[in-house]
Every structure is written in structure tokens, then in C-alpha cells.
Design a protein around this motif. Structure first.
Motif, short mmCIF file in Angstrom:
data_model
loop_
_atom_site.label_atom_id
_atom_site.label_comp_id
_atom_site.label_asym_id
_atom_site.label_seq_id
_atom_site.Cartn_x
_atom_site.Cartn_y
_atom_site.Cartn_z
N LEU A 221 36.86 44.46 46.56
CA LEU A 221 37.38 42.62 47.22
C LEU A 221 35.52 42.14 47.20
O LEU A 221 34.66 41.85 48.30
CB LEU A 221 38.50 42.32 48.19
CG LEU A 221 38.97 43.73 48.93
CD1 LEU A 221 39.99 42.93 50.44
CD2 LEU A 221 39.85 42.91 47.75
N ALA A 278 41.34 36.85 42.09
CA ALA A 278 42.27 37.07 43.69
C ALA A 278 43.41 36.04 43.18
O ALA A 278 43.55 34.56 42.82
CB ALA A 278 41.08 36.11 44.00
N LEU A 289 42.92 37.36 50.30
CA LEU A 289 42.03 38.23 49.99
C LEU A 289 41.77 38.79 52.00
O LEU A 289 41.29 39.88 51.39
CB LEU A 289 40.53 37.83 50.31
CG LEU A 289 40.08 37.90 48.04
CD1 LEU A 289 38.79 36.98 47.86
CD2 LEU A 289 40.26 38.96 47.82
N ILE A 300 35.25 42.14 52.69
CA ILE A 300 35.00 41.74 51.95
C ILE A 300 33.49 41.12 51.46
O ILE A 300 32.35 40.98 51.99
CB ILE A 300 35.95 40.13 52.25
CG1 ILE A 300 37.07 40.32 52.58
CG2 ILE A 300 35.14 39.53 50.32
CD1 ILE A 300 37.87 39.54 52.71
#
Length: 524
Positions: A221, A278, A289, A300
């Protein structure tokens, strides 16, 4: 090599010859008593199916101009399948019927451009009328009826889809897999879905499939824009490839040059990655996210998070049991729910209670639904590979039709809605159009009768006699082609998704009006 040039009706008729070939092959499959088509391809196993779009993709002829006609009408069915997931045969029959009727009028001296305008106005009018005809799905029984019709009148397949929707809800995800036994199975797991798909179709490795399925992948991510020439990302992906596992990269944005680099490295088997943008917009991206990170157990990457692609390790990546990515959607399946997911859901519920903003509440409810939503997987069972392919195609049609009906409602099926619209369109054209424009509407109206006529024809009944009897009935009453009896359409469960019917009308008229306005063909 000199090109061949054809003009006027000769050009149009050569296109129609190809369209007729495709129409004949698909028309026999429509309705509860439709037949199957055998597809023999030297590069694939022989298939026995009645799925319109699959048949359409396999039809080619030696004559290049007839192939143009096949390609044009295939566009109508493909677009309908892409938008609604079903109704491909209906759109093919409609497109061919409009062209065939239109050419007769053009040969009698009418202006094809004015006829085209009449078809365009008719299409807009029919779209409005169709919305008025639609009814929302009110119960699981309505879902069963939609699935039953779309699966080719299979009680077992319709019941499977009904049970799947009952468990995961109308917003839930239903997927298909090939099972290892002769029995069908329904398995439900935790999952997160969002409406963003792969950033490029070149990530597809199987050209016969429109989706990417990765088992046990890592999830990376990134809450930043990934710029071209980012060697830190390539080094990370290269290290992950040594584990023989794939990567799903979900990033706020990715520069096109970087996408190309990833695709090239994929093709060289240096890495195995699928890039996805995303979900959400603006500040929503950060929150969504974080939701995904909680679900898959990931950190992340981003400036605000203090983690960069240079210092991230494999332990910072998330993991999922399966990820399914297509052009427009991504589904992350996680069988075992982490404790942090429950805590995050409880936190979101508290925020919903204290929030005064209607927009904020809707966003929070959307996020909660995504985190708590389930993903149903139907494992298709069959004795032979041929049976497996046929069942999978029927189930795909049923799932797509059910989702379409949930979105836009349902209308009477079996071609009865189109018969009703045919009469309405005739009356509207008489009152609102003149000259060749009116003829364009009449052409469309006559074409609308063809799907019902073909469905009845496939039962072996006298279609002209039955259509005459239906014309004297109220809207909502008609002919049950499965039992060859007259009935109340809604009570009997003969229904179609409005979205499927609407898409078939729009795409058929779009292709047909272009063919009718063709005056010249240039071919090798």
C-alpha cells in the motif's frame, strides 16, 4: 495489392451477410428452450454452450467484408456484456433486425441519414419508457427468478446464487471457482471490495479471461504518487519475487512510464505484480487505505507514515488469501479476520453515532460495510470439462444479471417488455415524427418484436399466432416459453434486469444506425 471498393446498397448488403451469419448462430440459443452451439477450435477443447458472447467471439468467415459485418454486430453484444453482463443475444437480434428492416426502407428511396435520426430519437424515448416499466427487487424470490431465467432455467444454479446473496447481502461479492468434485459448493469468507481495477489491461496474463486472480499475494500500500524510474520499488518487488509470491500494488497514483516498466518486468518474469489505483478521492484515499491496511495487516508507505519504499521490508507488507482484479473492481479476500479489524469497525460505529454531517455518516457507513462485508465463492462442480465450462458461463450470466437487477430493477422478461415498447413507440412516432424520421422509429418498433418472436420460435410453437394473442393482453401478461402456456409474467417469475434490456437497446441501435448510414466500403 489493390483495394476493393463497394458502394451504396451493395456495400450495406455485404455487411448484412456477415451480420446474418452471426445472428443465425446466436438466435437458436435464446429463451428457456434455446439450443446449444458446438465450438470446435484447434487451440482449445471443444465446447458445447449457449452463451452468446462466447459464441460470437469464435465466429469468423473467409470473406473479409462479411467479417466486418460480424465484427460490427459483435461490438453490440460485447458492449452489452461489458455493461450488464448478459443480454448479448438480444442485442445481436435487435441490431440485425434494425439493419435488415432499415435497408428495405433505404432501397425504396428513403434517406438513410434521416432514418438514423429517427432511430436516435426512438432510442432516447425507449430509455425513458423502460425506466417507467421497471420494478425494484423486493425479496430473495425476485433474485431467484432473475438467476433462474439467466441460468437457462436451472433451479440448482439459481438456488446457489439466492443463498449467496442471502449471506453476503445485495452489496456483497459473489465469485466463481472450478471445484474439485461433481457437486457445487458455496463458501463465504471475509472480504473488502472497491471500484478500482488494474491500471492497464497488459497486466492480464490470460487473454481469454478478463480478470486477474492471485492466490496468497503480498499487499503493498502506497499513499503517494509513484514516479517513473523508482528503483527502490523495483528492488523491493525483485526481492519479493524470490519468495515465489505475487504482489498487489495499491497506490494513490502511478505515472504511466512506471506502469510500463512494471509490465515489461512482469513479461520478463523478473517480478509478478498487479498495479491498482487506491479507492476513493481526496481525503477518502487515506482512510480507505488505512481500512485495507487493517484488514491485511500492512503498513502504509508514505511521507505522513514515515515509511518509504527505500526502508520498507517484506514484514511491512500485508497478506491476503486471494485477490481478484478486473477492469473496474478489486476484491481482497481474507479468511481469518484480524483482531484489529474488529477494533476498527467498533471505532467507525462510534464515529457514526457522534457525527452531525450526513455526508460523513454515509462515508463511514460505506467504510463499515466494506470492512464487514463477506465474499461468497461458488465452487462449480462437474463431471466433465465441457459440463464445467457450460455451468460456469451460465453462473456468470446469472450473477451478472442479478447484480444488474439489484442496481436498476427488473422488467417483464421473455421479450414481453420489448413487445410492449414496440406498440408504445409506434404510437409515439405517429404523434411526434414525420417523414423518414418516422420510418426510422417504425423500423425500430418492428425490430423490437423479433426477440420475443425468436424465443417463441425456439419452442416449436407458431410465433405469429402467439404474438397476435399477446397483443390483445394487458402489459404484464404473456407467453411462458418454458411451459408453452399464457400467464401473468411477474407472478410466474419471468423477469429480466432492466439494465440488461436497456443496454441491449442502446448498443443495438448504436451499431445499426451506423451500418445504415454506410455508403462505401474499402477492403483489401
Amino acid at each position: 495489392m489493390n483495394n476493393r471498393i463497394f458502394y451504396n446498397n451493395e456495400a450495406r448488403m455485404m455487411l448484412v451477410n456477415g451480420m446474418e451469419i452471426l445472428n443465425k448462430a446466436l438466435a437458436v440459443t435464446i429463451g428457456p428452450r434455446g439450443r446449444n452451439v458446438v465450438l470446435a477450435n484447434r487451440n482449445k477443447p471443444t465446447q458445447i454452450i449457449n452463451d452468446g458472447i462466447t459464441i460470437a467471439k469464435e465466429i469468423y468467415v473467409k470473406n473479409s467484408i462479411s467479417n466486418m459485418g460480424i465484427s460490427l454486430i459483435r461490438q453490440a453484444s460485447s458492449k452489452t456484456n461489458e455493461i450488464a453482463g448478459d443480454g448479448t443475444t438480444t442485442s445481436t437480434i435487435l441490431a440485425y433486425a434494425i439493419v435488415k428492416e432499415g435497408i428495405r426502407s433505404i432501397e425504396s428511396g428513403m434517406n438513410p441519414v434521416i432514418i438514423k435520426q429517427g432511430i436516435e430519437k426512438s432510442s432516447r424515448f425507449l430509455n425513458d419508457q423502460l425506466i417507467e416499466c421497471a420494478n425494484p427487487l423486493k425479496s430473495l424470490n425476485d433474485i431467484y427468478n432473475i438467476a433462474y431465467i439467466s441460468s437457462g432455467s436451472s433451479h440448482e444454479l439459481a438456488q446457489l446464487i439466492k443463498e449467496a446473496i442471502k449471506i453476503v447481502g445485495k452489496e456483497g461479492i459473489v465469485n466463481l471457482e472450478e471445484g474439485n468434485s461433481s457437486k457445487d459448493e458455496l463458501i463465504v469468507a471475509n472480504g473488502f471490495s472497491f471500484d478500482k481495477g488494474f491500471v492497464s489491461s497488459y497486466f492480464l496474463t490470460d487473454q481469454d479471461s478478463n480478470k486477474i486472480i492471485q492466490n496468497n499475494p503480498y499487499i503493498l500500500l502506497v499513499n503517494d504518487k509513484i514516479k517513473a524510474g523508482n528503483n527502490d520499488l523495483l528492488n523491493l518487488l525483485s526481492n519479493i519475487s524470490k519468495t515465489k509470491r505475487s504482489v498487489i500494488l495499491i497506490a494513490r497514483d502511478i505515472e504511466p512510464e512506471m506502469v510500463s516498466t512494471l509490465i515489461i518486468n512482469n513479461n520478463k518474469n523478473i517480478i509478478n505484480v498487479t498495479a491498482v489505483k487506491a479507492p476513493g478521492f481526496g481525503n477518502e484515499i487515506q482512510l480507505l487505505l488505512e481500512d485495507i491496511a487493517t484488514l491485511v495487516g500492512a503498513n502504509i508507505v508514505g511521507e505522513n507514515e514515515g515509511i518509504t519504499l527505500k526502508n520498507i521490508s517484506i514484514s511491512n507488507l500485508g497478506q491476503a488469501d486471494k485477490v481478484i482484479v478486473n477492469k473496474n473492481n478489486t476484491v481482497i479476500i481474507k479468511t481469518h479476520q484480524l483482531k484489529s479489524v474488529i477494533e476498527r469497525c467498533n471505532n467507525i460505529k462510534k464515529q457514526i453515532k457522534i457525527s452531525d454531517s450526513l455526508y460523513e455518516k454515509e462515508l463511514l457507513q460505506f467504510r463499515l460495510q466494506r470492512l464487514t462485508g463477506g465474499v461468497a465463492t461458488i465452487k462449480v462442480g462437474a463431471v466433465t470439462e465441457t459440463e464445467m465450462r457450460d455451468k460456469k458461463l451460465r453462473l456468470e450470466d446469472s450473477i451478472n444479471a442479478t447484480k444488474a437487477a439489484i442496481l436498476e430493477g427488473m422488467v417483464p422478461g421473455g421479450g414481453h417488455t420489448l413487445l410492449y415498447l414496440s406498440n408504445i413507440l409506434m404510437q409515439w412516432a405517429i404523434e411526434n415524427l414525420i417523414g423518414d424520421e418516422r420510418e426510422g422509429a417504425f423500423i425500430f418498433a418492428r425490430a423490437l418484436k423479433l426477440p420475443a418472436k425468436q424465443i417463441i420460435k425456439n419452442t416449436g410453437s407458431n410465433e405469429s399466432l402467439i404474438l397476435q394473442k399477446i397483443s390483445n393482453m394487458e402489459f404484464g401478461y404473456g407467453f411462458n416459453s418454458a411451459s408453452c402456456t399464457f400467464c401473468n409474467i411477474y407472478e410466474t417469475g419471468i423477469v429480466d434486469p432492466m439494465k440488461v434490456t436497456r443496454s441491449a437497446l442502446q448498443n443495438a441501435s448504436s451499431i445499426a444506425k451506423i451500418v445504415l448510414s454506410t455508403e462505401c466500403i474499402v477492403a483489401e
